[in-house]
Design a protein around this motif. Structure first.
Motif, PDB file in Angstrom:
ATOM      1  N   CYS A  39     -25.570 -19.941  24.387  1.00  0.00           N
ATOM      2  CA  CYS A  39     -25.083 -20.609  25.675  1.00  0.00           C
ATOM      3  C   CYS A  39     -25.600 -19.641  26.863  1.00  0.00           C
ATOM      4  CB  CYS A  39     -23.351 -20.266  25.760  1.00  0.00           C
ATOM      5  SG  CYS A  39     -22.488 -20.838  24.438  1.00  0.00           S
ATOM      6  N   CYS A  42     -28.572 -20.914  29.357  1.00  0.00           N
ATOM      7  CA  CYS A  42     -28.198 -21.324  30.617  1.00  0.00           C
ATOM      8  C   CYS A  42     -27.167 -20.644  31.388  1.00  0.00           C
ATOM      9  CB  CYS A  42     -27.671 -22.783  30.446  1.00  0.00           C
ATOM     10  SG  CYS A  42     -28.914 -24.079  29.671  1.00  0.00           S
ATOM     11  N   HIS A  43     -26.179 -20.103  30.877  1.00  0.00           N
ATOM     12  CA  HIS A  43     -25.050 -19.359  31.344  1.00  0.00           C
ATOM     13  C   HIS A  43     -25.320 -17.960  31.945  1.00  0.00           C
ATOM     14  CE1 HIS A  43     -22.327 -22.842  31.327  1.00  0.00           C
ATOM     15  NE2 HIS A  43     -22.922 -23.309  30.025  1.00  0.00           N
ATOM     16  N   HIS A  73     -14.699 -29.882  27.041  1.00  0.00           N
ATOM     17  CA  HIS A  73     -15.883 -30.234  27.449  1.00  0.00           C
ATOM     18  C   HIS A  73     -17.140 -29.393  26.949  1.00  0.00           C
ATOM     19  CE1 HIS A  73     -13.940 -30.913  31.714  1.00  0.00           C
ATOM     20  NE2 HIS A  73     -13.649 -32.135  30.961  1.00  0.00           N
ATOM     21  N   MET A  85     -24.269 -30.812  30.611  1.00  0.00           N
ATOM     22  CA  MET A  85     -24.420 -29.765  29.541  1.00  0.00           C
ATOM     23  C   MET A  85     -24.010 -30.648  28.303  1.00  0.00           C
ATOM     24  SD  MET A  85     -22.202 -26.576  28.329  1.00  0.00           S
ATOM     25  CE  MET A  85     -21.428 -26.853  27.106  1.00  0.00           C
TER      26      MET A  85
END
Ligand code: HEC
Length: 111
Positions: A39, A42-43, A73, A85
């Motif tokens: 993750c 991107c995060h 989600h 995403m």
């Protein structure tokens, strides 16, 4: 009237107890490694509009939706105002529990 208030209060208690359970079901500590590997790309830097880890302003309205919805989600994928995403951040090999743990870690770090 008082009966109505009692019923309403009970509903509030049940709903909040449910979200506490959902929180407890995921392990933020175990999610750290999943986050780093799957993750963070991107995060960590807000790539493609992803809410950055630790950016409280970006996360507050998302966290307010409840962790259960955020986990859902993350597992199913999410298209919002900022971007898209893919399900499980694009790694279909992750289990739902791993994605839940990573989400719990991100939420914990961004409050
Ligand atoms: C390819 C980039 C990318 C990767 C990898 C990625 N995300 Fe995301 N994520 C995004 C973007 C972009 C958004 C914001 C979409 C929007 O709000 O418009 C987002 C939003 C989210 C949200 C907020 C959803 C909401 O309801 O507001 C959560 C939670 C999340 N990601 C968890 C994860 C987890 C957990 C992983 C790793 C398993 C992961 N993401 C990997 C791009 C990514």
């Amino acid at each position: 009237m008082s009966r109505f208030i009692t019923a309403a209060l009970c509903a509030v208690v049940v709903v909040s107890a449910g979200s506490v359970e959902a929180m407890a079901a995921y392990n933020a500590a175990a999610g750290k490694a999943v986050y780093e590997a799957n993750c963070a790309a991107c995060h960590k830097v807000s790539l493609m509009g992803a809410p950055k880890l630790g950016d409280k302003a970006a996360w507050a309205p998302r966290i307010a939706q409840g962790e259960a919805l955020l986990v859902s989600h993350s597992i199913k994928g999410f298209t919002g105002k900022k971007g898209v995403m893919a399900p499980k951040g694009g790694n279909a090999k992750l289990t739902d529990a791993q994605v839940g743990n990573a989400t719990a870690y991100m939420v914990q770090q961004s409050k």
